[in-house]
Write an enzyme that holds these catalytic residues in place. Structure first.
Site, PDB file in Angstrom:
ATOM      1  N   SER A  52       0.899  -1.317   0.161  1.00  0.00           N
ATOM      2  CA  SER A  52       0.048  -0.051  -0.039  1.00  0.00           C
ATOM      3  C   SER A  52       0.678   1.238  -0.059  1.00  0.00           C
ATOM      4  O   SER A  52       0.307   2.394  -0.420  1.00  0.00           O
ATOM      5  CB  SER A  52      -0.924  -0.007   1.024  1.00  0.00           C
ATOM      6  N   LYS A 200       3.050   6.351   4.449  1.00  0.00           N
ATOM      7  CA  LYS A 200       2.035   5.410   3.969  1.00  0.00           C
ATOM      8  C   LYS A 200       2.620   4.226   4.500  1.00  0.00           C
ATOM      9  O   LYS A 200       3.942   3.760   4.172  1.00  0.00           O
ATOM     10  CB  LYS A 200       1.990   5.481   2.660  1.00  0.00           C
ATOM     11  N   THR A 201       1.881   3.362   5.395  1.00  0.00           N
ATOM     12  CA  THR A 201       2.219   2.019   5.554  1.00  0.00           C
ATOM     13  C   THR A 201       1.801   1.026   4.375  1.00  0.00           C
ATOM     14  O   THR A 201       1.080   1.490   3.416  1.00  0.00           O
ATOM     15  CB  THR A 201       1.171   1.551   6.631  1.00  0.00           C
ATOM     16  N   GLY A 202       2.475   0.023   4.437  1.00  0.00           N
ATOM     17  CA  GLY A 202       2.191  -1.014   3.443  1.00  0.00           C
ATOM     18  C   GLY A 202       2.398  -2.307   3.954  1.00  0.00           C
ATOM     19  O   GLY A 202       3.297  -2.593   4.597  1.00  0.00           O
TER      20      GLY A 202
END
Length: 268
Positions: A52, A200-202
Site C-alpha cells: 500500500s 504511508k504504511t504497506g
C-alpha cells in the site's frame, strides 16, 4: 548522497519497538535538502512489493490525470465483489483522504482501471519507481487489480527514498497541484520534539513456490517524511515478521521509526 551515520544511533534505532520475532530489513533516513544520509542500515537495495505504499505515487498519478479533484472529490462507493478484508472501514463511501488513511484496496483499483497499464507504467518510469512493472501475476491478466500487492511491481527502500526526495522537493514530472493535493489528503502524525510526519504504511505477504501466500512472514513498510521548522527528512523502513505475530507488520515498522526518529535527528 553523503553518509553521516553513527553506529551507536544505528543500533539504537534498530533496537526500538520492533518485536524480537520481526527482522529489520532496512532503515533509511536522509535529509531532503542536502541529501545527507543519517542512517542506512540493512538490505536497502533489495526490491520487494510496495504493497500500500504504492498509494502515494498512485495518488500523484490520479490527481495529475484529473481523476481525483481534491481530497474529498470524487467519492466512490463499495460494490459487491470489491476486496473487503479491511473490514467495515472498507465498506464505506471513500474519498482520497479515507483511501489513504484506511488503505482501501478497491479505491486503488478504481484509479488503476481508469489510468490503464500503459499510463501507470509511463508515470512510474518517470518517477523512477522501482521496476515500473504492472503486468501482474504471470498469465492472469490482473495487473490493474494487484500488480502492487505481492505481484509484478517491486521497489527497494533506496528507490522509495529517492522517489520521496523528489516528492518533497516538488521535482516529480507531475503538476505541482497533484503533489500539493496528495500531501493535503495524507494523514499527519505529531512526533516528539515538534516533528510532524506524513507517510504511508504497506503490508503484504511473500509468495510460496506454489503461488500461495506465506501468511506467517509478512513484509511491513512505512515510508514518508518528517518536518520541523525549515527542515525535512525522508525515510523508509521495511521489516519482515519471522513468525506469525498477528496485527500489522506495517504498524510495527511505523511505530519503531517514530519512537527513534526524534532522538536520531536531534544528533544530526
Amino acid at each position: 548522497m553523503r553518509l553521516v551515520l553513527s553506529g551507536f544511533f544505528v543500533s539504537t534505532l534498530l533496537a526500538v519497538a520492533v518485536p524480537a520475532a520481526a527482522s529489520d530489513i532496512c532503515t533509511i533516513v536522509a535529509d531532503a535538502k542536502s541529501g545527507a544520509v543519517f542512517l542506512r542500515e540493512g538490505r536497502c537495495a533489495e526490491r520487494v512489493t510496495p504493497a500500500s505504499t504504492f498509494k502515494l505515487p498512485l495518488s500523484l498519478m490520479a490527481f495529475d490525470a484529473g481523476i481525483l479533484k481534491d481530497e474529498h472529490t470524487p467519492s466512490f462507493s463499495y460494490q459487491k465483489g470489491d476486496p473487503a478484508w479491511g473490514g467495515e472501514a472498507w465498506k464505506q463511501p471513500t474519498d482520497a483522504q479515507r483511501w489513504l488513511k484506511y488503505s482501501v484496496v478497491w479505491f486503488s483499483q478504481r484509479l488503476t482501471q481508469r489510468l490503464g497499464a500503459e499510463t501507470l507504467h509511463r508515470y512510474a518510469q518517470g518517477f523512477g519507481y522501482g521496476n515500473a512493472d504492472f503486468s501482474g501475476d504471470a498469465a492472469k491478466n490482473n495487473g490493474l487489480e494487484r500488480a502492487w500487492i505481492s505481484s509484478s511491481l517491486k521497489i527497494s527502500p533506496d528507490e522509495q527514498v529517492a522517489f520521496l526526495n523528489k516528492f518533497v522537493n516538488r521535482t516529480l514530472p507531475v503538476s505541482r497541484e497533484a503533489m500539493e493535493m496528495t500531501v493535503k489528503a495524507m494523514e499527519r502524525f505529531d512526533l516528539k520534539d515538534g516533528w510532524v510526519a506524513q507517510g504511508k504504511t504497506g503490508m503484504a505477504y511473500p509468495r510460496l513456490a506454489d503461488g500461495s501466500f506465506d501468511r506467517a512472514h509478512p513484509w511491513g513498510w512505512f515510508v514518508g517524511w518528517a518536518q520541523k521548522g525549515g527542515r525535512t527528512v525522508v525515510f523508509a523502513k521495511l521489516v519482515q515478521d519471522e513468525r506469525k505475530l498477528g496485527g500489522s507488520a506495517s504498524a510495527r515498522a511505523r511505530d519503531a521509526l517514530f519512537e527513534a526518529l526524534p532522538a536520531l535527528l536531534a544528533r544530526n
